[in-house]
Scaffold this motif. Structure first.
Motif, PDB file in Angstrom:
ATOM      1  N   GLY A  25     -18.571  -0.721  33.168  1.00 34.14           N
ATOM      2  CA  GLY A  25     -18.782   0.235  34.246  1.00 34.14           C
ATOM      3  C   GLY A  25     -17.495   0.692  34.897  1.00 34.14           C
ATOM      4  O   GLY A  25     -16.382   0.346  34.476  1.00 34.14           O
ATOM      5  N   TYR A  26     -17.633   1.472  35.945  1.00 36.49           N
ATOM      6  CA  TYR A  26     -16.479   1.966  36.694  1.00 36.49           C
ATOM      7  C   TYR A  26     -16.950   2.331  38.091  1.00 36.49           C
ATOM      8  O   TYR A  26     -18.154   2.449  38.367  1.00 36.49           O
ATOM      9  CB  TYR A  26     -15.853   3.188  36.014  1.00 36.49           C
ATOM     10  CG  TYR A  26     -16.680   4.438  36.097  1.00 36.49           C
ATOM     11  CD1 TYR A  26     -16.489   5.361  37.131  1.00 36.49           C
ATOM     12  CD2 TYR A  26     -17.667   4.717  35.152  1.00 36.49           C
ATOM     13  CE1 TYR A  26     -17.255   6.509  37.220  1.00 36.49           C
ATOM     14  CE2 TYR A  26     -18.440   5.862  35.236  1.00 36.49           C
ATOM     15  CZ  TYR A  26     -18.232   6.754  36.281  1.00 36.49           C
ATOM     16  OH  TYR A  26     -18.998   7.892  36.373  1.00 36.49           O
ATOM     17  N   ILE A  27     -16.000   2.514  38.997  1.00 38.91           N
ATOM     18  CA  ILE A  27     -16.297   3.046  40.316  1.00 38.91           C
ATOM     19  C   ILE A  27     -15.399   4.247  40.569  1.00 38.91           C
ATOM     20  O   ILE A  27     -14.306   4.352  39.997  1.00 38.91           O
ATOM     21  CB  ILE A  27     -16.092   1.999  41.432  1.00 38.91           C
ATOM     22  CG1 ILE A  27     -14.618   1.555  41.495  1.00 38.91           C
ATOM     23  CG2 ILE A  27     -17.018   0.808  41.251  1.00 38.91           C
ATOM     24  CD1 ILE A  27     -14.288   0.731  42.726  1.00 38.91           C
ATOM     25  N   VAL A  28     -15.867   5.146  41.401  1.00 36.89           N
ATOM     26  CA  VAL A  28     -15.021   6.256  41.842  1.00 36.89           C
ATOM     27  C   VAL A  28     -14.045   5.704  42.866  1.00 36.89           C
ATOM     28  O   VAL A  28     -14.433   4.985  43.798  1.00 36.89           O
ATOM     29  CB  VAL A  28     -15.862   7.388  42.453  1.00 36.89           C
ATOM     30  CG1 VAL A  28     -14.972   8.486  43.010  1.00 36.89           C
ATOM     31  CG2 VAL A  28     -16.819   7.951  41.411  1.00 36.89           C
ATOM     32  N   ALA A  29     -12.774   5.995  42.693  1.00 36.44           N
ATOM     33  CA  ALA A  29     -11.748   5.448  43.574  1.00 36.44           C
ATOM     34  C   ALA A  29     -11.947   5.921  45.006  1.00 36.44           C
ATOM     35  O   ALA A  29     -12.391   7.051  45.256  1.00 36.44           O
ATOM     36  CB  ALA A  29     -10.357   5.849  43.088  1.00 36.44           C
ATOM     37  N   ALA A  30     -11.608   5.028  45.955  1.00 34.09           N
ATOM     38  CA  ALA A  30     -11.730   5.382  47.369  1.00 34.09           C
ATOM     39  C   ALA A  30     -10.647   6.364  47.787  1.00 34.09           C
ATOM     40  O   ALA A  30     -10.830   7.147  48.724  1.00 34.09           O
ATOM     41  CB  ALA A  30     -11.658   4.127  48.230  1.00 34.09           C
ATOM     42  N   GLY A  31      -9.502   6.338  47.087  1.00 40.42           N
ATOM     43  CA  GLY A  31      -8.428   7.286  47.358  1.00 40.42           C
ATOM     44  C   GLY A  31      -8.303   8.290  46.237  1.00 40.42           C
ATOM     45  O   GLY A  31      -9.141   8.364  45.337  1.00 40.42           O
ATOM     46  N   THR A  32      -7.220   9.071  46.270  1.00 38.48           N
ATOM     47  CA  THR A  32      -6.994  10.114  45.274  1.00 38.48           C
ATOM     48  C   THR A  32      -5.821   9.747  44.376  1.00 38.48           C
ATOM     49  O   THR A  32      -4.794   9.283  44.844  1.00 38.48           O
ATOM     50  CB  THR A  32      -6.699  11.459  45.966  1.00 38.48           C
ATOM     51  OG1 THR A  32      -7.736  11.739  46.899  1.00 38.48           O
ATOM     52  CG2 THR A  32      -6.629  12.577  44.949  1.00 38.48           C
ATOM     53  N   SER A  33      -5.998   9.968  43.076  1.00 38.86           N
ATOM     54  CA  SER A  33      -4.970   9.673  42.065  1.00 38.86           C
ATOM     55  C   SER A  33      -4.521   8.213  42.112  1.00 38.86           C
ATOM     56  O   SER A  33      -3.361   7.915  42.397  1.00 38.86           O
ATOM     57  CB  SER A  33      -3.761  10.596  42.233  1.00 38.86           C
ATOM     58  OG  SER A  33      -4.126  11.947  42.128  1.00 38.86           O
ATOM     59  N   PRO A  34      -5.420   7.286  41.845  1.00 41.06           N
ATOM     60  CA  PRO A  34      -5.023   5.870  41.817  1.00 41.06           C
ATOM     61  C   PRO A  34      -3.974   5.636  40.743  1.00 41.06           C
ATOM     62  O   PRO A  34      -4.157   6.018  39.588  1.00 41.06           O
ATOM     63  CB  PRO A  34      -6.329   5.142  41.514  1.00 41.06           C
ATOM     64  CG  PRO A  34      -7.195   6.166  40.849  1.00 41.06           C
ATOM     65  CD  PRO A  34      -6.835   7.466  41.474  1.00 41.06           C
ATOM     66  N   ALA A  35      -2.850   5.027  41.142  1.00 43.64           N
ATOM     67  CA  ALA A  35      -1.714   4.906  40.231  1.00 43.64           C
ATOM     68  C   ALA A  35      -1.409   3.469  39.839  1.00 43.64           C
ATOM     69  O   ALA A  35      -0.821   3.231  38.793  1.00 43.64           O
ATOM     70  CB  ALA A  35      -0.474   5.521  40.876  1.00 43.64           C
TER      71      ALA A  35
END
Length: 708
Positions: free
Chosen positions: A70-80
């Motif tokens: 599975g996966y989750i949508v990141a809480a922030g933008t452009s997780p690096a």
């Protein structure tokens, strides 16, 4: 591109057991035998950033296989960048576009992530995050603001609290790491060409500058060996690796001499847990360099030629056991076995990632992740019931549970990734939306199904339903109306909310979502084709993929009378049953396009295809010949080789393999039974365990299990 540093010393807490026994001879003495504590270096879960998401994988400690979880949508933008604290309870992600850090709790059994409140502010363009070995502090290198942020970690909740203002670094700090003692931190500054060293206050976590040490050009990554005596820097601009001695008292760095050549544009460097080997991901030359480390001097010596990777590798990680290397890149994760004597790498099968897979972190524990089969469900085209069964985890045998009333004319059944909800589709021929998808909750103890409210409105003749890996959206192939409908899933109840539809080709009868959750594929029986779609991780919306390379939205040929479609566990191959066999396709993991189709003969009128979890074997239920074809899979090309055929019941319509990969189940429509088989892990061979009654005309079967 971004680089990540691998955080060492991850793991779950272990206990030391003592066994006391009384001494002989009646003298009252007592002898104590110490039972060795379990090793806490078993890899369990891996987390990978990419495409504004955080993907979750389970790790097989014996084979190195990464299995999508599975996966989750990141809480922030452009997780690096992603890191995990030493206890394995918390994960932290640096979001470079939203200038913040997301924190998550980790479910120790399933690896699932739960957000810890809103993201915490960082500097500008945070590129790298790490946690100190004590698990008390986190540090973030902020590329654009040229500084390092420090945070205290709440030991109970994992929440971050800023520790004073950011500390000045060089120009473009791109990587941060902490030495094993937890006393010193080091930052690679890409623009100024030096490594900044800091002293860590053990009480507050505050950083105090020690000094700067020049390395090569365009520093990308810094790491410290497990002994804490040596530091190594990957220099992207000069294409080499600089090595330093660490002063055990002051933390100051002293160069070990000339840099050692790497590949083109090295992005990331890591050291194996033994401290004997170093590995570098080279983005420009698309390969991985390996080095032996002189444990006395810290000097690096290349171990043969660099080993090929995929396009633009971004990070390199060694698992906690020191047996495998993982390299993330553009839409893939490459896996390598480590020769524990020489450090040389041997390539193993890759898995698909979500877009540009940038960074990886891994948890560890004392035991491997295990999958246990729990329940099985069949949809019946005859009566208005769903049949349910418990699965014996040792033998695979099924025991019938009470049936659940539902709509009649069932066409398919599926279970969501969490194992909490089940869905069935039903043949209702209307040109306007009607109620023909039923939702059920699954009792986690008994496996009994309970219908959730009224059935959902879809389109005409829904033939197949699939839930994407995050468990937030469901997709239905509607045969008569030639469409795919989109549904949002209520996380609490499992109820479906209709979100619209997208046109498919003629007669869509089967739908599958790839395990990364980026693509969906539909087998169109009427037009003898395959349609492909790109999934939007945030909204669930579908965008048609150009599969044939000509006209946008055009499908690709699938042979006569395609009946089912599936994607293998690696996310690299698609298999489609058609009139006399199976077509195999390679997925372009960047675009979702299908290429290099091959054909393998199966039995009469193949109806369903499934790939077991290791990705080495495929099974096809053949309706007219009443048997199951067994195929081996070429890990590079996806091509199938028929290795056996085993008998099934009358008109087998659907086949499923349980989550453990130990058992296979076939729904036999004509004989009204489910055939049960054990799977030989080495050969893929099926051995019959027997059959069980399954009502009238079972046409679809699905299983669910648990992760521990």
């Amino acid at each position: 591109m971004n680089i990540r540093t691998f955080v060492k010393y991850l793991g779950l807490l272990t206990t030391l057991s003592l066994l006391a026994a009384c001494g002989g001879g009646g003298n009252g003495s007592e002898s104590v035998t110490e039972v060795p504590e379990p090793a806490d270096n078993v890899p369990r879960f891996a987390y990978v950033t990419g495409s504004d998401t955080l993907s979750i994988y389970t790790v097989n400690p014996a084979t190195g296989q990464l299995r999508h979880n599975g996966y989750i949508v990141a809480a922030g933008t452009s997780p690096a960048s992603v890191t995990v604290d030493p206890s394995g309870r918390f994960a932290y992600v640096a979001n470079q576009s939203s200038d913040d850090i997301s924190a998550y709790t980790i479910n120790a059994s399933t690896g699932a992530l739960t957000s810890i409140g809103a993201p915490v502010a960082a500097g500008t363009t945070p590129y790298s995050v790490t946690v100190d070995p004590s698990g008390k502090f986190a540090y973030v290198a902020n590329w654009s603001s040229n500084n390092v942020s420090a945070y205290a970690i709440d030991a109970a909740t994992g929440a971050l609290t800023s520790v004073g203002p950011p500390v000045t670094a060089g120009v473009g700090p791109q990587s941060v790491t902490v030495d094993p003692s937890g006393r010193f931190a080091y930052v690679a500054n890409s623009g100024s060409g030096y490594v900044s060293a800091y002293r860590i206050d053990a009480s507050s976590g505050v950083l105090t500058i020690i000094g700067n040490s020049y390395a090569g050009s365009t520093l990308r990554s810094v790491t410290v060996d497990p002994s804490g005596r040596f530091a190594y820097v990957a220099n992207g601009g000069s294409g080499d690796v600089s090595a330093f001695n660490i002063n055990a008292t002051t933390g100051a760095l002293t160069s070990l001499g000339a840099a050692v050549a790497a590949g083109s544009n090295p992005q990331s460097i890591t050291i194996d847990p033994s401290g004997k080997f170093a590995y570098v991901a080279n983005s420009g030359s698309d390969d991985v360099s390996a080095y032996a480390i002189d444990t006395t001097t810290g000097a690096l010596t290349a171990v043969g030629a660099a080993v090929a990777a995929g396009l633009e590798p971004q990070s390199v990680t060694v698992d906690p056991s020191g047996k495998f290397v993982y390299v993330t890149g553009l839409s893939y994760i490459a896996t390598y076995a480590i020769n524990t004597v020489t450090g040389a790498l041997t390539a193993l099968p890759t898995v698909a990632g979500r877009g540009a897979s940038v960074a990886m972190a891994m948890t560890r524990g004392t035991t491997a992740v295990t999958y246990t089969p729990r329940f099985a469900y069949t949809a019946q085209y005859g009566p208005d019931i769903v049949s349910a069964y418990t699965i014996d985890a040792a033998s695979g045998a099924l025991t019938a549970l009470p049936n659940t009333s539902t709509l009649s004319l069932g066409t398919s059944v599926t279970v969501d990734p969490s194992g909490r909800f089940a869905y069935t589709t039903h043949e209702v021929l209307f040109e306007t939306p009607t109620v023909n998808v039923s939702t059920y909750t699954i009792d986690s103890t008994s496996g009994v199904l309970t219908r959730v409210g009224a059935a959902a409105a879809v389109a005409s003749f829904p033939a197949s339903i699939a839930v994407e890996p995050s468990g937030r959206f469901a997709y239905v192939a509607n045969s008569a109306s030639g469409s795919v409908s989109i549904h949002a899933i209520d996380a609490a109840t499992g109820a479906l909310t209709y979100e619209g539809f997208l046109a498919a080709e003629s007669g869509p009868v089967s739908i599958a979502v790839d395990p990364s959750g980026r693509f969906a594929y539909v087998a169109n029986n009427g037009s003898a084709s395959i349609s492909g779609y790109l999934l939007n991780a945030s909204s669930g919306a579908l965008t048609t993929i150009d599969l044939n390379g000509a006209i946008a939205g055009a499908a690709t040929g699938a042979g006569a009378d395609p009946t089912s479609v599936t994607v293998d566990p690696s996310g690299k191959f698609v298999y489609v049953t058609q009139i006399n066999g199976v077509n195999a396709y390679v997925i372009d993991t960047a675009t979702g396009a299908l290429i290099n189709a091959s054909f393998a003969v199966a039995g009469g009128n193949p109806r369903s295809v499934v790939v077991e979890p290791s990705g080495r074997f495929a099974y096809v239920a053949n309706g007219d010949s009443a048997n199951v074809s067994v195929f081996s899979i070429n890990a590079t090309t996806g091509f199938l080789t028929n290795i056996a055929t085993v008998a099934a019941g009358g008109q087998p319509r659907s086949i499923a393999v349980d989550a453990s990969g130990k058992f296979a189940y076939v729904a036999n429509a004509e004989s009204g039974t489910v055939s049960v088989y054990t799977i030989d892990a080495a050969s893929g061979a099926l051995s019959s365990v027997g059959t069980i009654a399954a009502g009238t005309f079972p046409v679809s079967i699905a299983t669910t299990g648990s992760i521990q």
